[in-house]
Scaffold this active site. Sequence first.
Site, short mmCIF file in Angstrom:
data_model
loop_
_atom_site.label_atom_id
_atom_site.label_comp_id
_atom_site.label_asym_id
_atom_site.label_seq_id
_atom_site.Cartn_x
_atom_site.Cartn_y
_atom_site.Cartn_z
NE ARG A 147 37.33 46.38 42.08
CZ ARG A 147 36.83 46.61 43.19
NH1 ARG A 147 35.80 45.90 43.85
NH2 ARG A 147 37.21 47.71 44.21
CE LYS A 195 32.10 49.97 43.52
NZ LYS A 195 33.20 51.05 43.70
NE ARG A 214 38.16 49.99 52.67
CZ ARG A 214 37.26 49.92 51.79
NH1 ARG A 214 36.03 49.97 52.04
NH2 ARG A 214 37.69 49.72 50.54
NE ARG A 231 41.04 50.67 46.64
CZ ARG A 231 39.88 51.43 47.40
NH1 ARG A 231 40.01 52.14 48.05
NH2 ARG A 231 38.60 50.58 47.63
NE ARG A 234 36.16 55.34 52.49
CZ ARG A 234 35.82 54.77 51.49
NH1 ARG A 234 34.59 54.69 50.90
NH2 ARG A 234 36.86 53.93 50.82
P1 AMP Z 1 36.37 47.26 47.47
O1 AMP Z 1 36.07 47.48 48.90
O2 AMP Z 1 35.28 46.88 46.56
O3 AMP Z 1 36.86 48.63 47.14
O4 AMP Z 1 37.41 46.38 47.24
C1 AMP Z 1 38.61 46.22 48.14
C2 AMP Z 1 39.78 45.46 47.29
O5 AMP Z 1 39.42 44.02 47.08
C3 AMP Z 1 40.20 46.07 46.09
O6 AMP Z 1 41.26 47.05 45.96
C4 AMP Z 1 40.74 44.49 45.40
O7 AMP Z 1 42.08 44.55 45.90
C5 AMP Z 1 39.87 43.63 45.94
N1 AMP Z 1 38.46 43.44 45.10
C6 AMP Z 1 37.34 43.44 45.61
N2 AMP Z 1 36.43 43.29 44.53
C7 AMP Z 1 37.26 42.63 43.64
C8 AMP Z 1 36.83 42.02 42.43
N3 AMP Z 1 35.75 42.02 41.77
N4 AMP Z 1 38.05 41.80 41.50
C9 AMP Z 1 39.37 41.58 42.14
N5 AMP Z 1 39.69 42.27 42.98
C10 AMP Z 1 38.79 42.78 44.11
#
Ligand code: AMP
Length: 201
Positions: free
Chosen positions: A88, A13, A139, A150, A127
């Site tokens: 999400r 994404k 990360r 996740r 990665r």
């Molecule tokens: P990402 O980089 O999009 O994978 O997001 C990393 C982490 O941020 C996720 O595992 C969640 O803990 C939090 N997070 C990001 N976006 C959301 C969302 N829309 N709703 C809830 N938690 C989020």
Amino acid sequence: MRLILLGPPGAGKGTQAQRLVAKHGIVQLSTGDMLRAAVKAGTPVGLEVKDIMDRGDLCPDDVVVAIIADRIGQPDASKGFILDGFPRTVHQAEALERMLRDKGLELDGVVELKVDERALIRRIESRVKETLERGEPLRKDDDPEVLKTRLEAYRRQTAPLIEYYREKGRLRAVDGMRPIDEVTDAIDWIFSKPSTKPSSL
Ligand code: AMP
């Protein structure tokens, strides 16, 4: 152009969002990036979400909805945006719908990046390897145990959005396992409708 990119962690994404940003002059709104920045800066939101993110669980809906509501209203988002990692949950999707309606805005569509889960785990492992080779810190949520959480959060809380947007006639699926350029072409094709259909659709 106002789009949502939907897909499990590691589906690409972020990569696709950056390419669409460069091509269309719109902004990428990544709640993950914004939350990581809040954690790094030690803001009240950052302190609230740090442990949740480290575990790989989803942060509270009201926190992310407030962040997006604020960000969508800023001048650089007026030409369009790509939502990467938001919504999400169905609750977030409903909040987004209200938010856009209040501003008189419409979504152009929702792109689902379809990926194979085993390949996805391999992708995240590579990665991790590349990050370590560059000497950069990992990360926390790329840790295999966290990744499992996740993926579970995705299946349980985010995957229902696929049906939610399909029922609204908004969903467009793209094969996210294709090479990066082909996935970008497929997304571009969906929103510009040129004569030839790319193979990744
Ligand atoms: P990402 O980089 O999009 O994978 O997001 C990393 C982490 O941020 C996720 O595992 C969640 O803990 C939090 N997070 C990001 N976006 C959301 C969302 N829309 N709703 C809830 N938690 C989020």
